[in-house]
Design an enzyme around this catalytic site. Structure first.
Site, PDB file in Angstrom:
ATOM      1  N   ASP A 158       9.294   2.966   2.112  1.00 49.48           N
ATOM      2  CA  ASP A 158       8.131   3.727   2.541  1.00 49.48           C
ATOM      3  C   ASP A 158       7.896   3.410   4.022  1.00 49.48           C
ATOM      4  O   ASP A 158       7.407   2.335   4.372  1.00 49.48           O
ATOM      5  CB  ASP A 158       6.932   3.300   1.669  1.00 49.48           C
ATOM      6  CG  ASP A 158       5.625   3.955   2.100  1.00 49.48           C
ATOM      7  OD1 ASP A 158       5.606   4.654   3.132  1.00 49.48           O
ATOM      8  OD2 ASP A 158       4.620   3.749   1.389  1.00 49.48           O
TER       9      ASP A 158
ATOM     10  N   GLN B  65       4.232   4.151   8.142  1.00 55.46           N
ATOM     11  CA  GLN B  65       3.701   3.649   9.417  1.00 55.46           C
ATOM     12  C   GLN B  65       4.803   3.225  10.374  1.00 55.46           C
ATOM     13  O   GLN B  65       4.598   3.202  11.578  1.00 55.46           O
ATOM     14  CB  GLN B  65       2.777   2.460   9.132  1.00 55.46           C
ATOM     15  CG  GLN B  65       1.603   2.838   8.264  1.00 55.46           C
ATOM     16  CD  GLN B  65       0.411   1.917   8.437  1.00 55.46           C
ATOM     17  OE1 GLN B  65       0.313   1.170   9.403  1.00 55.46           O
ATOM     18  NE2 GLN B  65      -0.504   1.972   7.498  1.00 55.46           N
TER      19      GLN B  65
ATOM     20  N   ARG C  89      -4.696  -4.919  13.044  1.00 56.38           N
ATOM     21  CA  ARG C  89      -3.481  -4.108  13.145  1.00 56.38           C
ATOM     22  C   ARG C  89      -3.556  -3.390  14.474  1.00 56.38           C
ATOM     23  O   ARG C  89      -4.435  -2.551  14.676  1.00 56.38           O
ATOM     24  CB  ARG C  89      -3.441  -3.058  12.038  1.00 56.38           C
ATOM     25  CG  ARG C  89      -3.213  -3.632  10.687  1.00 56.38           C
ATOM     26  CD  ARG C  89      -2.910  -2.551   9.699  1.00 56.38           C
ATOM     27  NE  ARG C  89      -4.064  -1.671   9.464  1.00 56.38           N
ATOM     28  CZ  ARG C  89      -4.045  -0.642   8.641  1.00 56.38           C
ATOM     29  NH1 ARG C  89      -2.924  -0.335   8.003  1.00 56.38           N
ATOM     30  NH2 ARG C  89      -5.103   0.102   8.443  1.00 56.38           N
TER      31      ARG C  89
ATOM     32  N   LYS D  62       2.303   9.861   7.748  1.00 58.34           N
ATOM     33  CA  LYS D  62       1.543   9.497   8.952  1.00 58.34           C
ATOM     34  C   LYS D  62       2.217   9.870  10.287  1.00 58.34           C
ATOM     35  O   LYS D  62       1.873  10.841  10.919  1.00 58.34           O
ATOM     36  CB  LYS D  62       1.255   8.002   8.937  1.00 58.34           C
ATOM     37  CG  LYS D  62       0.303   7.579   7.827  1.00 58.34           C
ATOM     38  CD  LYS D  62      -0.011   6.120   7.932  1.00 58.34           C
ATOM     39  CE  LYS D  62      -0.936   5.628   6.835  1.00 58.34           C
ATOM     40  NZ  LYS D  62      -2.330   5.991   7.021  1.00 58.34           N
TER      41      LYS D  62
ATOM     42  N   TRP E  58       0.879  -1.187   0.000  1.00 58.96           N
ATOM     43  CA  TRP E  58       0.000   0.000   0.000  1.00 58.96           C
ATOM     44  C   TRP E  58       0.908   1.227   0.000  1.00 58.96           C
ATOM     45  O   TRP E  58       1.662   1.448   0.954  1.00 58.96           O
ATOM     46  CB  TRP E  58      -0.911   0.029   1.224  1.00 58.96           C
ATOM     47  CG  TRP E  58      -1.915   1.146   1.128  1.00 58.96           C
ATOM     48  CD1 TRP E  58      -1.672   2.501   1.240  1.00 58.96           C
ATOM     49  CD2 TRP E  58      -3.318   1.023   0.866  1.00 58.96           C
ATOM     50  NE1 TRP E  58      -2.824   3.213   1.069  1.00 58.96           N
ATOM     51  CE2 TRP E  58      -3.856   2.334   0.838  1.00 58.96           C
ATOM     52  CE3 TRP E  58      -4.170  -0.052   0.652  1.00 58.96           C
ATOM     53  CZ2 TRP E  58      -5.208   2.585   0.622  1.00 58.96           C
ATOM     54  CZ3 TRP E  58      -5.520   0.200   0.434  1.00 58.96           C
ATOM     55  CH2 TRP E  58      -6.029   1.505   0.427  1.00 58.96           C
TER      56      TRP E  58
ATOM     57  N   GLU F  53       7.533  -1.318   1.791  1.00 59.53           N
ATOM     58  CA  GLU F  53       7.417  -1.004   3.223  1.00 59.53           C
ATOM     59  C   GLU F  53       8.280  -2.015   3.976  1.00 59.53           C
ATOM     60  O   GLU F  53       8.191  -3.215   3.681  1.00 59.53           O
ATOM     61  CB  GLU F  53       5.969  -1.193   3.687  1.00 59.53           C
ATOM     62  CG  GLU F  53       4.937  -0.364   2.982  1.00 59.53           C
ATOM     63  CD  GLU F  53       3.547  -1.028   3.050  1.00 59.53           C
ATOM     64  OE1 GLU F  53       2.929  -1.010   4.121  1.00 59.53           O
ATOM     65  OE2 GLU F  53       3.095  -1.565   2.027  1.00 59.53           O
TER      66      GLU F  53
END
Ligand SMILES: Cc1ncc(COP(=O)(O)O)c(C=O)c1O
Length: 426
Positions: free
Chosen positions: A235, A238, A397, A264, A130, A202
Site C-alpha cells: 500500500d 503515501q 509527520r 492520495k 492504516w 505500507e
C-alpha cells in the site's frame, strides 16, 4: 461563514482545527482572514505537486467541459492513457490497472483480488497499520478506529511492526528485527486456519508513526508470503509518486509486489486511486468472475489528472528532488533534536519525515499532549505540522509538497524551532 467549531459538519475524526481555510496555492493554504499557512502535510498527505498546479488545473477545466464521467461499461482514451502511463512507470509484473477513487477502496479491491486468486481469506497486516475505513481495509487497520462498532472481518492476523525505536527486540540499540520477524510468523502460523491469502503492508508506515522497514525486510516478507501461497500487497498511498526519493518506495528494496495500491499522491489531491497487478492475476480473477463495480471506477476526469501527475513527476524528476530536499530537511530536524530534548527520534525517508516527541529521552515516554501543544503553536505561527495518533503518541509527520522550496523548508523549520521552544519544555 460559521467557524469550524460551530459548523454543522459531522466530526469524522476528532475536532476540526480553528482556522477555516478559504484558499490554497503552492505550498500554502490561506485562512479566511488571508493569513498564509505553510502546508507541511500536503493536505491529507496527498498534494505532491502543491496546491493549484497550473497543468492540473488545465486538465480539470478541459475534462470537466468535455469528458467528465461515463457509465462503467465504457472505456475512454484518458483511462487507457492513464493505465499505459502508470504501467510504463512501474516494473514488469505490474501491468494491469484498476482505477478507483480512494485508498480504502484500492485496498478493498486488492484484498478481494488476493482472496479470489488464492482461494484463501486470511490476511496478515502490521499492528500499527492504516489501510482505510471500508470494512476489509479497516479490519486490516490497527493504528486506530477499531473500537465501538462491533466485530471486524474474521481472519486478519497481525505481524509486529519492525519499530526500531520502540521494539522489545531492540536491546540497548542492537535491534534484531529478524528475531522479531520469525517470532511474528510463528504466531501467524499457529493462528492460521490454513487459508492464508495475503500480506498487506505500507513500505513506510505513516499513520503508525513514520516507521521504515529495515533493509532486507521487504524481501524476507515476500518470501514468507510466497512460501505460504500468499500474495504480497504493498500500500503506497503515501509513499508512491516520488515522495520517498524513489518513484515508489519498494524500488529501494528491489521487491516488486504482487499487487500495488496507490491513492492520495496519485491524484495529487484529487480522489484517484489504483490497484495494480500482473496480467496473470488479472486474467485469473476475471475468469473467476471478479467483480468490483463502483460508480467512479474508470472515470475519465480523475484518470486524466492521474496521467498528468505521472507525466509531471517523471518530467520534473520529483523523486530525485524529494531525495535531495528530504536530506536537507532531515539535517534541519537533526539539528533541532540537538537543541530540544523533547525530540526523542527523527526518522523517515525523502520528504516523509517523522519526529517523535517524548517527555524523557532515557525512558522514551510518549508525550502526546506536548506534541499537540507544539503542533497548535506551529499553526498559530503559520505552519501546519501535524501529529499522527494524537491520543497515544506525539509523532509529527512532516510531508510538504515535492515542489516545496528550500526557503519554505527553512521557514517551516524556524516556526517548528520557536514552537518547540515555547511548548516543548518538560
Ligand atoms: C497507507 C494508507 N492506506 C490507505 C489509506 C486510506 O485512504 P483513503 O482515506 O483515501 O480511503 C490511508 C489514509 O490515510 C493511508 O495512509
Amino acid at each position: 461563514m460559521s467557524k469550524p467549531s460551530a459548523s454543522k459538519v459531522f466530526r469524522f475524526g476528532g475536532d476540526f482545527a480553528e482556522p477555516c481555510i478559504s484558499r490554497a496555492k503552492g505550498s500554502y493554504i490561506y485562512d479566511d482572514g488571508g493569513r498564509a499557512i505553510l502546508d507541511f502535510t500536503s493536505g491529507q498527505m496527498s498534494s505532491v505537486l502543491g496546491h493549484g498546479h497550473p497543468e492540473i488545473v488545465a486538465v480539470i477545466h478541459d475534462m470537466a467541459a468535455n469528458l467528465d464521467h461515463l457509465h462503467g461499461g465504457f472505456l475512454s482514451d484518458p483511462v487507457i492513457a492513464f493505465a499505459d502511463a502508470l504501467t510504463e512507470m512501474l516494473p514488469a509484473g505490474l501491468d494491469r490497472v484498476l482505477p478507483l477513487s480512494t485508498g480504502g477502496e484500492s485496498n478493498e479491491a486488492a484484498l478481494r483480488m488476493a482472496k479470489t486468486y488464492t482461494g484463501g481469506f486470511e490476511v496478515v497486516a502490521f499492528d500499527r497499520s492504516w489501510h482505510g475505513m471500508t470494512s476489509g481495509a479497516a479490519a486490516a487497520t490497527y493504528s486506530g478506529g477499531r473500537r465501538g462498532h462491533g466485530p471486524t472481518l474474521p481472519g486478519v492476523l497481525t505481524l509486529p511492526t519492525p519499530h526500531a525505536y520502540r521494539s522489545p527486540f531492540n536491546r540497548d540499540g542492537d535491534y534484531d528485527w529478524r528475531a522479531e520477524f520469525e517470532f511474528g510468523w510463528q504466531m501467524i502460523d499457529r493462528q492460521s486456519t490454513g487459508q492464508l491469502a495475503a500480506v498487506i503492508v505500507e513500505p513506510i508506515l505513516s499513520s503508525g508513526g513514520i516507521i521504515e522497514l529495515p533493509d532486507g525486510y521487504l524481501a524476507a516478507l515476500r518470501d514468507k508470503a510466497h512460501e505460504r501461497g500468499m500474495l504480497l500487497i504493498l500500500d503506497e498511498a503515501q509513499t508512491g509518486m516520488g515522495r520517498t526519493g524513489d518513484n515508489f518506495a519498494f524500488q529501494r528494496d528491489g521487491v516488486t509486489p504482487d499487487i500495488l495500491t496507490l491513492s492520495k499522491t496519485l491524484g495529487a489531491g484529487l480522489p484517484l486511486s489504483a490497484t495494480i497487478t500482473s496480467a496473470a492475476i488479472e486474467q485469473d480473477c476475471h475468469d473467476k468472475g471478479f467483480l468490483f463495480y463502483t460508480t467512479h471506477a474508470a472515470d475519465p476526469l480523475p484518470a486524466a489528472v492521474g496521467a498528468k501527475v505521472v507525466e509531471i513527476v517523471l518530467r520534473d524528476r520529483l523523486a530525485e528532488r524529494a531525495g535531495e530536499l528530504g536530506g536537507y530537511l532531515k539535517e534541519q530536524l537533526n539539528a533541532l533534536q540537538q537543541r530540544h530534548p523533547v525530540i526523542g527520534d527523527v526518522r523517515g525517508r525523502g520528504l516523509l519525515q517523522g519526529v517523535e516527541i517524548v517527555s524523557d529521552r532515557g525512558s522514551k515516554t510518549p508525550a502526546p499532549e506536548i506534541g499537540m501543544a507544539i503542533s497548535r503553536r506551529c499553526l498559530e505561527l503559520g505552519a501546519c505540522l501535524n501529529i499522527s495518533r494524537p491520543s497515544s503518541a506525539g509523532i509529527f509527520r512532516i510531508a510538504p509538497p515535492l515542489t516545496v522550496s528550500r526557503d519554505e523548508i527553512d521557514s517551516a523549520m524556524a516556526i517548528f524551532d520557536s514552537a518547540l521552544g515555547d511548548c516543548g519544555k518538560v
